[in-house]
Design a protein around this motif. Structure first.
Motif, PDB file in Angstrom:
ATOM      1  N   GLY A 180       0.792  -1.234   0.000  1.00  0.00           N
ATOM      2  CA  GLY A 180       0.000   0.000   0.000  1.00  0.00           C
ATOM      3  C   GLY A 180       0.816   1.271   0.000  1.00  0.00           C
ATOM      4  N   ALA A 181       2.109   1.188   0.382  1.00  0.00           N
ATOM      5  CA  ALA A 181       2.939   2.398   0.412  1.00  0.00           C
ATOM      6  C   ALA A 181       2.998   3.056  -0.956  1.00  0.00           C
ATOM      7  CB  ALA A 181       4.348   2.049   0.899  1.00  0.00           C
ATOM      8  N   MET A 182       3.015   2.254  -1.980  1.00  0.00           N
ATOM      9  CA  MET A 182       3.056   2.775  -3.346  1.00  0.00           C
ATOM     10  C   MET A 182       1.774   3.552  -3.651  1.00  0.00           C
ATOM     11  SD  MET A 182       4.265   0.518  -6.614  1.00  0.00           S
ATOM     12  CE  MET A 182       4.612   1.230  -8.217  1.00  0.00           C
TER      13      MET A 182
ATOM     14  N   VAL B  54      -5.300   2.100  -0.657  1.00  0.00           N
ATOM     15  CA  VAL B  54      -4.567   2.449   0.566  1.00  0.00           C
ATOM     16  C   VAL B  54      -5.310   1.938   1.799  1.00  0.00           C
ATOM     17  CG1 VAL B  54      -3.854   4.369   2.039  1.00  0.00           C
ATOM     18  CG2 VAL B  54      -3.417   4.458  -0.421  1.00  0.00           C
ATOM     19  N   ILE B  55      -6.612   2.194   1.842  1.00  0.00           N
ATOM     20  CA  ILE B  55      -7.409   1.755   3.000  1.00  0.00           C
ATOM     21  C   ILE B  55      -7.457   0.234   3.069  1.00  0.00           C
ATOM     22  CG2 ILE B  55      -9.723   1.790   4.018  1.00  0.00           C
ATOM     23  CD1 ILE B  55     -10.104   4.564   2.819  1.00  0.00           C
ATOM     24  N   ALA B  56      -7.555  -0.418   1.917  1.00  0.00           N
ATOM     25  CA  ALA B  56      -7.587  -1.888   1.891  1.00  0.00           C
ATOM     26  C   ALA B  56      -6.282  -2.472   2.411  1.00  0.00           C
ATOM     27  CB  ALA B  56      -7.855  -2.379   0.471  1.00  0.00           C
ATOM     28  N   ASP B  57      -5.152  -1.917   1.985  1.00  0.00           N
ATOM     29  CA  ASP B  57      -3.854  -2.415   2.449  1.00  0.00           C
ATOM     30  C   ASP B  57      -3.666  -2.155   3.938  1.00  0.00           C
ATOM     31  OD1 ASP B  57      -3.047  -3.370  -0.074  1.00  0.00           O
ATOM     32  OD2 ASP B  57      -2.400  -1.375  -0.692  1.00  0.00           O
ATOM     33  N   ALA B  58      -4.152  -0.991   4.399  1.00  0.00           N
ATOM     34  CA  ALA B  58      -4.084  -0.708   5.839  1.00  0.00           C
ATOM     35  C   ALA B  58      -4.971  -1.675   6.619  1.00  0.00           C
ATOM     36  CB  ALA B  58      -4.513   0.737   6.101  1.00  0.00           C
ATOM     37  N   THR B  59      -6.126  -2.026   6.044  1.00  0.00           N
ATOM     38  CA  THR B  59      -7.029  -2.991   6.688  1.00  0.00           C
ATOM     39  C   THR B  59      -6.344  -4.341   6.880  1.00  0.00           C
ATOM     40  OG1 THR B  59      -8.939  -1.922   5.648  1.00  0.00           O
ATOM     41  CG2 THR B  59      -9.273  -4.140   6.526  1.00  0.00           C
TER      42      THR B  59
END
Length: 696
Positions: free
Chosen positions: A290-292, A652-657
């Motif tokens: 998600g950083a990308m 981004v939100i999905a990767d943070a999840t």
């Protein structure tokens, strides 16, 4: 562009002006309703019925004229048909050539009639949007529901053109017969896939497809790019972009798109192993991936703004950042630093030039091949998405060069660093910057018209009319008309995200929510695949790569089926709702509840979710391009940027999840991450149902 800022009125055919929808009159009526509502002098029920009656009269005027002209064209075709029977026996080549030209003349007149219908359809959509925006009523929903589905619907005559289609077929058949008079007499109905043999018929069929939203594979695929086209049609072809277009430059943009998508997904199969080798938890792969996307939220804006001045320099800067980012990603293993790993991915995201790729196609590619270029953009993305995991599956090597470790975790970084370095060299040699004079003229044209546009945006926060305005009467109406024409019909691009947000109607917001949902669901599926399959099925990196490649390879076949067949049978909004329900079922089937979790359940549910989301993306962006304001078609803050931002934020939100879900333990990770997807999907289905009749 030559005709970029022309108004609806300027596109009307002069001799037919009395038969067009009176857009100016209806705008005045909307302002009158706004005044009366402000003073409490009118009821909502009366407004809906009165304006509906006014629209009915306007549409009936258009439809009756349309039927009259259609009859005239049909009579001309019938007379030519009688002559054709005689000429095919006599084989008089001179008369046959004259007859063929006569059919072409009918075709040109039919093309004028199609433009007439299209201008009216655009005017109708614009006044419906204006009514909803000014008065805050769901008038579009009411009007479409009561008119479009009625057996005697005249509204359908404006948007669905069965009679005109029959005229197109008659001209096509007769021209084809005259063309083949000395050879085979096979009918166009016997050879439905035969190439079109006359440019007039090409133009007519393109106009009919645009009116009825009939589509094909390339069109449907190209819609995924959300590269918006001119809302107002031109009866003659204008190609000022030809001077700015260069095939190799377009190709370099598509290569950039392909490499970036490879760069995005090449680390997915190994991100969990790489994180653990640096002392972090496997679920930190969500942050790594998600950083990308986090960096892309910002890079999309500054690259979009930069492309107002140049295309070459942003692509060079992008390549340098991606080279540095991939080197850092690869060296993180030797530095034993998760921070270097994340910084490397952030640099890669800051190098995302997808906004430049889109803008080049939108601004520099001629209209006649823009849809093919858009389809190429989407195909390059899909191919990169499939090639990324496939390449990761092949990079199963392990050795050292001096003090640098080369293994399955670091190789993706090194391979992509070399790829971007070679691309940078190729770019420097082959890319040709478009003519900056034309570009500056275009920007200057935008700036000139922006004055009126800014006035409207500021006015949106003010009362509709002051008490003095009530006394000014017709003079005030005329002033308001001028400002509205400048702001709404000029197509001037907006100057900020805030201004862009003000143009988002409920229909547009729902479409952006749907785009957010499908990107969120797809990212959850893809980004956590290595962790989930490792925990439940003990899959190796190779097996995860094969699974992801298989998902990526479904993109083009699915779009062929939908674009060539299903989208021509069902309305976009019907496919939209059905696809959302299928995504919901795919998410629901993915949960691990009671029974042992199996490979079959995971693979089939993931396939249903992914394929449904792919179908949903095409129709979603198709509808979004129609319900979105034409002022968002170009400029820095365009519709493509808004959709990109919505999708990137979703990722981004999905990767943070995924990373946060790791705190619940790997045994619960699957269900914990699927719950938000399910909730958002249910919300989008509800919102779609509430705005269903506005998606027209």
């Amino acid at each position: 562009m030559v005709a970029f800022g022309k108004k609806l009125k300027d596109r009307q055919i002069e001799e037919w002006q009395g038969y067009y929808i009176d857009y100016k009159l209806m705008k005045k009526k909307v302002k009158q309703y706004a005044r009366q509502i402000e003073t409490g002098g009118i009821e909502r029920r009366y407004v809906l019925k009165d304006f509906s009656r006014m629209l009915d009269i306007q549409i009936e005027k258009v439809v009756l004229f349309l039927l009259e002209q259609q009859g005239i064209l049909s009579s001309r075709i019938a007379k030519f048909g009688e002559q054709q029977e005689t000429l095919q026996i006599e084989l008089d080549l001179v008369k046959i050539a004259a007859l063929r030209e006569g059919y072409r003349d009918i075709g040109r007149d039919l093309l004028k009639l199609l433009f007439f219908v299209e201008i009216n359809a655009i005017g109708l959509r614009k006044i419906l949007k204006k009514f909803d925006k000014r008065l805050g009523y769901g008038f579009t929903d009411y009007y479409v529901k009561t008119r479009a589905n009625h057996p005697y619907s005249q509204l359908q005559q404006v948007f669905k053109h069965v009679g005109l289609g029959a005229v197109v077929g008659a001209i096509s058949r007769n021209l084809a017969e005259l063309e083949d008079r000395q050879g085979s007499y096979l009918s166009i109905y016997d050879q439905p896939t035969r190439p079109l043999q006359d440019p007039v018929i090409d133009a007519i069929r393109s106009a009919v497809d645009r009116l009825s939203y009939s589509t094909n594979f390339l069109t449907f695929l190209g819609q995924h790019a959300l590269i918006m086209h001119e809302e107002l049609p031109m009866p003659t072809e204008e190609n000022p972009d030809d001077q700015r277009y260069n095939f190799m430059s377009l190709f370099m943009n598509l290569v950039n798109t392909f490499l970036y998508m490879v760069n995005t997904y090449i680390i997915v199969p190994t991100a969990d192993d790489y994180s653990m080798s640096l002392g972090a938890a496997a679920t930190v792969c969500g942050v790594v991936i998600g950083a990308m996307a986090v960096a892309q939220i910002f890079s999309s804006i500054y690259f979009s703004a930069w492309s107002n001045k140049s295309y070459f320099k942003p692509l060079v800067f992008s390549s340098i950042l991606l080279f540095i980012g991939n080197v850092m990603y690869a060296l993180a293993y030797d530095f034993n630093s998760i921070s270097v790993l994340l910084l490397g991915r952030l640099f890669c995201g800051l190098g995302s030039a997808r906004a430049v790729n889109r803008r080049y196609i939108s601004d520099c590619v001629p209209l006649k091949i823009r849809m093919q270029a858009s389809a190429g953009f989407v195909s390059a993305s899909a191919l990169g998405m499939a090639c990324g995991p496939a390449l990761a599956g092949l990079l199963q090597l392990k050795f050292k060069i001096y003090m640098i470790h080369i293994n399955q975790n670091t190789l993706p970084g090194w391979v992509m660093a070399v790829a971007w370095l070679l691309y940078l060299i190729w770019l420097s040699i082959s890319f040709r910057e478009p003519d900056r004079v034309s570009h500056k003229d275009l920007v200057h044209d935008y700036d000139t018209r922006q004055v009126g546009s800014d006035a409207l945006e500021k006015g949106a926060t003010q009362p509709l009319l002051s008490s003095e305005a009530h006394q000014d009467g017709e003079d005030d109406d005329q002033e308001c008309d001028v400002s509205e024409e400048l702001s709404e019909d000029s197509h001037a691009p907006v100057s900020s995200l805030k201004a862009a947000y003000k143009l988002l109607t409920p229909s547009v917001k729902v479409q952006l929510l749907i785009y957010f949902m499908l990107k969120y669901a797809m990212e959850i599926l893809l980004a956590e695949s290595s962790v989930i399959t490792s925990y439940y099925f003990h899959w190796t990196t190779g097996k995860v790569s094969v699974f992801l490649v298989c998902l990526g390879l479904t993109v083009l076949p699915v779009n062929i089926i939908i674009g060539s067949n299903i989208s021509n049978i069902f309305e976009d909004r019907q496919i939209l709702l059905a696809s959302e329900i299928m995504v919901f079922l795919g998410i629901l089937a993915s949960f691990n509840v009671i029974i042992p979790y199996t490979v079959t359940q995971y693979v089939l549910s993931g396939l249903v979710m992914f394929v449904s989301a792919e179908v949903l993306e095409g129709v979603n962006l198709s509808l979004l391009s129609r319900v979105m304001s034409s002022r968002l078609s170009r400029g820095t803050y365009n519709g493509g940027l808004l959709s990109t931002e919505a999708g990137t934020i979703a990722r981004v939100i999905a990767d943070a999840t995924i990373t946060l879900g790791g705190y619940a333990g790997e045994s619960r990770l699957l269900n914990v991450t699927l719950l938000p997807s399910l909730a958002i999907c249910i919300l989008t289905i509800i919102c779609t149902c509430l705005t269903y009749n506005s998606q027209y």
